[in-house]
Design a protein around this motif. Structure first.
Motif, short mmCIF file in Angstrom:
data_model
loop_
_atom_site.label_atom_id
_atom_site.label_comp_id
_atom_site.label_asym_id
_atom_site.label_seq_id
_atom_site.Cartn_x
_atom_site.Cartn_y
_atom_site.Cartn_z
N THR A 93 1.85 -28.39 -31.65
CA THR A 93 1.77 -29.85 -31.65
C THR A 93 2.93 -30.50 -30.90
O THR A 93 2.85 -31.68 -30.54
N GLU A 94 4.01 -29.75 -30.65
CA GLU A 94 5.16 -30.30 -29.93
C GLU A 94 5.00 -30.18 -28.42
O GLU A 94 5.87 -30.65 -27.68
N GLY A 95 3.92 -29.57 -27.97
CA GLY A 95 3.75 -29.37 -26.54
C GLY A 95 4.71 -28.31 -26.02
O GLY A 95 5.31 -27.55 -26.78
N ILE A 96 4.87 -28.26 -24.68
CA ILE A 96 5.77 -27.28 -24.07
C ILE A 96 6.70 -28.01 -23.10
O ILE A 96 6.25 -28.57 -22.10
N SER A 97 7.97 -27.99 -23.42
CA SER A 97 8.99 -28.50 -22.50
C SER A 97 9.76 -27.37 -21.84
O SER A 97 10.28 -27.52 -20.73
N SER A 98 9.85 -26.24 -22.54
CA SER A 98 10.55 -25.08 -21.98
C SER A 98 9.99 -23.81 -22.61
O SER A 98 9.41 -23.84 -23.70
N HIS A 150 14.29 -17.99 -18.54
CA HIS A 150 14.13 -19.32 -19.13
C HIS A 150 13.50 -20.23 -18.09
O HIS A 150 13.85 -20.20 -16.91
N LEU A 151 12.55 -21.08 -18.53
CA LEU A 151 11.89 -22.03 -17.64
C LEU A 151 11.84 -23.40 -18.30
O LEU A 151 11.31 -23.55 -19.40
N ASP A 152 12.40 -24.40 -17.62
CA ASP A 152 12.26 -25.79 -18.03
C ASP A 152 11.15 -26.43 -17.23
O ASP A 152 11.14 -26.35 -15.99
N PHE A 153 10.20 -27.08 -17.90
CA PHE A 153 9.09 -27.73 -17.22
C PHE A 153 9.57 -29.03 -16.59
O PHE A 153 10.36 -29.77 -17.18
N ASP A 154 9.08 -29.34 -15.39
CA ASP A 154 9.40 -30.62 -14.75
C ASP A 154 8.89 -31.77 -15.61
O ASP A 154 9.56 -32.79 -15.76
N GLU A 155 7.70 -31.60 -16.18
CA GLU A 155 7.12 -32.57 -17.10
C GLU A 155 6.56 -31.81 -18.30
O GLU A 155 5.89 -30.78 -18.12
N PRO A 156 6.80 -32.26 -19.52
CA PRO A 156 6.26 -31.56 -20.70
C PRO A 156 4.74 -31.46 -20.62
O PRO A 156 4.06 -32.39 -20.15
N PHE A 157 4.20 -30.32 -21.05
CA PHE A 157 2.75 -30.13 -21.11
C PHE A 157 2.33 -30.29 -22.57
O PHE A 157 2.75 -29.52 -23.43
N SER A 158 1.49 -31.30 -22.86
CA SER A 158 1.25 -31.68 -24.25
C SER A 158 -0.19 -31.51 -24.70
O SER A 158 -0.50 -31.83 -25.85
N VAL A 159 -1.10 -31.01 -23.83
CA VAL A 159 -2.50 -30.89 -24.23
C VAL A 159 -2.63 -29.75 -25.23
O VAL A 159 -2.41 -28.58 -24.89
N THR A 182 8.97 -15.54 -26.08
CA THR A 182 9.76 -15.41 -27.32
C THR A 182 10.11 -16.76 -27.94
O THR A 182 10.23 -16.87 -29.16
N HIS A 183 10.31 -17.80 -27.10
CA HIS A 183 10.70 -19.12 -27.60
C HIS A 183 9.90 -20.20 -26.87
O HIS A 183 9.61 -20.08 -25.67
N VAL A 184 9.55 -21.25 -27.59
CA VAL A 184 8.93 -22.44 -27.03
C VAL A 184 9.79 -23.63 -27.42
O VAL A 184 10.08 -23.84 -28.60
N ASN A 185 10.25 -24.38 -26.43
CA ASN A 185 11.14 -25.53 -26.66
C ASN A 185 12.43 -25.11 -27.35
O ASN A 185 13.00 -25.87 -28.15
N GLY A 186 12.90 -23.90 -27.06
CA GLY A 186 14.13 -23.40 -27.66
C GLY A 186 13.98 -22.89 -29.07
O GLY A 186 14.95 -22.42 -29.67
N VAL A 187 12.77 -22.96 -29.63
CA VAL A 187 12.50 -22.53 -31.00
C VAL A 187 11.73 -21.22 -30.96
O VAL A 187 10.81 -21.07 -30.15
N PRO A 188 12.08 -20.23 -31.80
CA PRO A 188 11.29 -18.99 -31.82
C PRO A 188 9.82 -19.29 -32.01
O PRO A 188 9.44 -20.11 -32.85
#
Length: 637
Positions: free
Chosen positions: A238-243, A259-268, A295-301
């Motif tokens: 539900t938090e989408g993907i920012s990294s 590690h990958l930071d998204f240019d724009e968060p993907f929220s679908v 292993t991690h989404v948005n810095g969270v396991p």
């Protein structure tokens, strides 16, 4: 903007009010509620059924309860019998007749409709369930709506279906109509129609940070280098993907953390996006399975456990240029072959010399461009139009392996382009005209990664061949259609189109095979011996052009190309190359080509990296954009 409406269930219970996603759950769908919306329709007064698939095996949807539905509609004064439904399978008849279905009839009297804006077709409405819930089974469910168009006097009746222009994915849109599609369900994703704009409210969908990765295909990389591989990521949180944090390794080792930071968060929620993952070459040549682990989404396991995806990466000593061979069986007497003519033109425009296209006019001997069977390699093709890719897969030249609409031709070509060839081809061609005897001399330098026996074939193809009379006129069965297969690019051959006649006159035929190294059923071009790994081998051959017949006078230096094909000892196409005598590239328009359609930037867009791989997140720099009508542009940002 959300429009709330009164709805009557089959039990005549009236439901009102607004369901708060924050309090009750999360909205899930292929449409995120904010992306641009466009319209779709058949321009026929008939009954439409629209649906999307809600999977039952994703962490975000598995075992969850649907407790509300949102959907987009245009004006209501042109339609009737609107109903919303849920069913375990796409209904074969009316939705209410499907076993296990739930149907709501919608009261539309006095309901305000319209379009929210220029890029926001329709308005969004909501069906709250109240105390009722529908539990998603492991096999998933289909959520849809049905209505009948009664009035075609306005655009809302002609194009009543609202879709999102976001890139489609499997399950994102299904449609059937009572007349144009004869009650048959059509996969809208295969036809690049965008996504269904329905969304479901999932109760208990409280996973915040989660994503999965899909397996990827076969790629090649040179020793000491790296290859960029597109990997599809599905958002399940539900938090989408920012990294993302992930590792790249193999089945036996965890590998390197990335590690990958998204240019724009993907929220679908439940939607797919694509990331570009660099894979390093192995220290030795060979094919090995590679594994990507999130292993991690948005810095969270990751909250659903580590997600893995795998694919095959081949490390080779050297990456050679690759060209995919596409041979088409066609003929002027084949009334369905305009479809193949369109398909081959699209390959030329989109891939240029990366695809070696050859049109074999062997369907009917009355064809002015007929090439005797003994003057070409045996292909095994019968019936037309048909084509074969690298002589290993026979498909429709316009629609590929699809039989019910849509096309996967570009996907088939892209896959083969990724496979690293073990033989490189440096092809040069020269025009000769000695006392009226015209010929083409070729000089080919071959370099192989392996020792082995190989064969080589040559073909001269001609562009812009045209003439008058029965031997040149192309039979065309599509002239009896107003539209064909809901394929707008075929409209030029349909009634009212530029070439919408039963016999097409004036077409300029491209890629026509006029002579090959075959004579009397035997290939006359032979290599002197086996190829040695890393040792260049030069081969020379001359092809004499026809001196008589209707096409002889049309063959000149500016409209001829040579195709070289390298064949393994077991008959497999190892690599191909195509070169024009004047340096022309068919991906750059010219050489008297007739346009297959007027390029349009409307509809969904697909982004590709420079190596031809489809991506959703395009980087700064040069990007290839393919539009819904099939044409491409290169954009520098």
């Amino acid at each position: 903007m959300l429009r709330k409406i009164l709805l009557t269930m089959l039990s005549t219970t009236v439901l009102t009010g607004h369901v708060s996603a924050d309090d009750e759950g999360q909205w899930w769908g292929y449409y995120d509620g904010s992306s641009a919306r466009t319209v779709l329709g058949t321009e026929v007064a008939e009954t439409y059924d629209i649906a999307m698939y809600v999977p039952g095996n994703q962490g975000i949807t598995a075992g969850k309860d649907i407790c509300g539905i949102r959907f987009c509609m245009r004006r209501f004064d042109c339609l009737s019998n609107l109903k919303i439904w849920i069913a375990p399978a796409l209904p074969s008849g009316a939705p209410e007749e499907a076993e296990g279905s739930k149907v709501w009839y919608i009261e539309t009297d006095g309901l305000r409709g319209g379009d929210e804006g220029r890029n926001q077709a329709g308005l969004e409405y909501e069906l709250p369930f109240g105390s009722y819930t529908y539990t998603i089974p492991s096999s998933g469910v289909y959520v849809g709506y049905t209505f009948t168009v009664d009035d075609l006097s306005n655009s809302s009746g002609q194009y009543p279906v609202v879709t999102s222009v976001a890139q489609g994915q499997p399950g994102c849109l299904y449609m059937r109509t009572s007349q144009e599609f004869r009650g048959n369900w059509v996969d809208g994703q295969e036809r690049s129609w965008g996504c269904c704009t329905m969304r479901v409210l999932l109760k208990g969908a409280d996973v915040g940070n989660a994503a999965t990765a899909a397996d990827f295909a076969y790629y090649g990389v040179a020793l000491g280098g790296q290859v960029d591989v597109p990997v599809t990521i599905t958002n399940l949180g539900t938090e989408g993907i920012s990294s993302l944090d992930y590792t790249v390794g193999s089945a036996v080792d965890e590998g390197t953390p990335c590690h990958l930071d998204f240019d724009e968060p993907f929220s679908v929620l439940g939607g797919d996006t694509v990331i570009i993952v660099p894979f390093q070459a192995d220290e030795e040549v060979g094919v090995r399975q590679k594994v990507l682990r999130i292993t991690h989404v948005n810095g969270v396991p990751i909250e659903i456990g580590v997600s893995e995806a795998s694919g095959m990466i081949e490390t080779v000593a050297k990456i050679f240029p690759r060209s995919v061979l596409v041979e088409e069986l066609t003929g002027t007497g084949c009334s369905w072959c305009p479809r193949g003519m369109l398909g081959m033109e699209l390959l030329r425009q989109n891939y240029g010399l990366r695809v070696a296209t050859i049109a074999l006019h062997q369907y009917n001997q009355s064809d002015a461009m007929f090439l005797p069977l003994d003057d070409y390699a045996y292909t095994g093709m019968s019936g037309a139009p048909i084509c074969q890719i690298d002589r290993s897969l026979q498909v429709d030249p316009r629609y590929g392996t699809h039989t019910s609409g849509g096309s996967d031709m570009f996907n088939l070509i892209d896959y083969d382009l990724n496979v690293p060839p073990h033989v490189g081809i440096d092809l040069k061609a020269e025009w000769n005209d000695l006392f009226g005897a015209k010929s083409v001399s070729v000089t080919t330098t071959l370099e192989s990664l392996d020792d082995g026996e190989y064969g080589i074939e040559y073909i001269v193809v001609a562009d812009s061949l045209t003439g008058t009379g029965n031997s040149w006129d192309q039979q065309n069965s599509y002239a009896t259609y107003d539209h064909y297969n809901n394929d707008p690019l075929m409209d030029i051959f349909c009634r009212g189109g530029q070439y919408g006649q039963g016999m097409i006159s004036g077409w300029k035929y491209n890629d026509v095979a006029v002579v090959s190294s075959y004579s009397d059923g035997t290939n006359q071009a032979r290599l002197a011996g086996p190829l040695e790994a890393g040792v260049p081998t030069v081969h020379r051959y001359t092809l004499n052009l026809p001196r008589s017949g209707e096409i002889a006078s049309q063959l000149h230096e500016d409209n001829l190309a040579v195709v070289a094909i390298v064949i393994s000892s077991t008959g497999e196409v190892v690599n191909a190359a195509k070169v024009y005598l004047n340096g022309f590239d068919p991906s750059v328009r010219g050489i008297e080509e007739q346009p297959v359609a007027t390029p349009s930037t409307d509809g969904p867009k697909t982004y590709y990296s420079l190596n031809g791989q489809k991506v959703n997140i395009h980087k700064h720099g040069l990007t290839i954009v393919r539009y819904a009508d099939g044409h491409t542009e290169k954009i520098l940002e």
